[in-house]
Motif scaffolding. Sequence first.
Motif, PDB file in Angstrom:
ATOM      1  N   GLU A 118     -46.495  20.363  16.245  1.00 25.29           N
ATOM      2  CA  GLU A 118     -46.709  18.948  16.573  1.00 25.29           C
ATOM      3  C   GLU A 118     -47.106  18.769  18.040  1.00 25.29           C
ATOM      4  OE1 GLU A 118     -43.298  16.800  15.075  1.00 25.29           O
ATOM      5  OE2 GLU A 118     -44.029  16.963  13.013  1.00 25.29           O
ATOM      6  N   TYR A 122     -50.992  19.212  15.813  1.00 23.87           N
ATOM      7  CA  TYR A 122     -51.082  19.276  14.356  1.00 23.87           C
ATOM      8  C   TYR A 122     -50.489  18.016  13.742  1.00 23.87           C
ATOM      9  CZ  TYR A 122     -52.753  24.001  14.586  1.00 23.87           C
ATOM     10  OH  TYR A 122     -53.541  25.097  14.843  1.00 23.87           O
ATOM     11  N   ARG A 123     -51.107  17.597  12.647  1.00 25.45           N
ATOM     12  CA  ARG A 123     -50.689  16.398  11.929  1.00 25.45           C
ATOM     13  C   ARG A 123     -50.194  16.800  10.539  1.00 25.45           C
ATOM     14  NH1 ARG A 123     -52.671  13.267   7.954  1.00 25.45           N
ATOM     15  NH2 ARG A 123     -54.559  14.496   7.728  1.00 25.45           N
ATOM     16  N   ARG A 124     -49.032  16.294  10.182  1.00 17.68           N
ATOM     17  CA  ARG A 124     -48.483  16.575   8.847  1.00 17.68           C
ATOM     18  C   ARG A 124     -49.259  15.769   7.805  1.00 17.68           C
ATOM     19  NH1 ARG A 124     -42.394  15.261   6.694  1.00 17.68           N
ATOM     20  NH2 ARG A 124     -42.964  15.420   4.517  1.00 17.68           N
ATOM     21  N   TYR A 141     -49.507  21.103   7.508  1.00 14.29           N
ATOM     22  CA  TYR A 141     -50.063  20.560   8.748  1.00 14.29           C
ATOM     23  C   TYR A 141     -51.533  20.962   8.864  1.00 14.29           C
ATOM     24  CZ  TYR A 141     -45.576  19.132  10.704  1.00 14.29           C
ATOM     25  OH  TYR A 141     -44.381  18.504  10.942  1.00 14.29           O
TER      26      TYR A 141
END
Length: 157
Positions: A118, A122-124, A141
Amino acid sequence: MPAEIRLARASDVDALAALENAVFEADRISRKSFRNMVDSASATVLVAVAQGVVAGYCAVLFRAGSRKARLYSLGAACGSGIGRTLLAAAEDTAAVRGCEELRLEVREDNGRAIGLYEKSGYRRFGRKPGYYADGAAALLYEKPLHLAEPAAIHPKA
């Protein structure tokens, strides 16, 4: 002294397997799988070498015709900073190969790794219940890639 990042070679396989066993409790990559990835055109395994010892690794997988790469595994001692360096090198490696996105799965209970991803942008985008052998869920992610300046990755030689 910072770690040198280079492509893994066949002579690193034993060190990779030992590191894998030291870092992960389950769902480990086998020696044979490391050997196959080191020799595969659809995978890149990078190692971080610190003071002459393999201190971390990452494995990135590629699929023909896809602009998405997958960070298959990243292993390094906690708190060493090597994980962050390897993650950046994995992103550069994928971008150089023409990928526009790097995706990964991480155990839902692995707070340290989730924090790293994160903080690294990175995006979930999902969750897979029961993904791991012990029934733990995986969080999915992704990160768009933009190659500004490639990291210094040394060849296998």
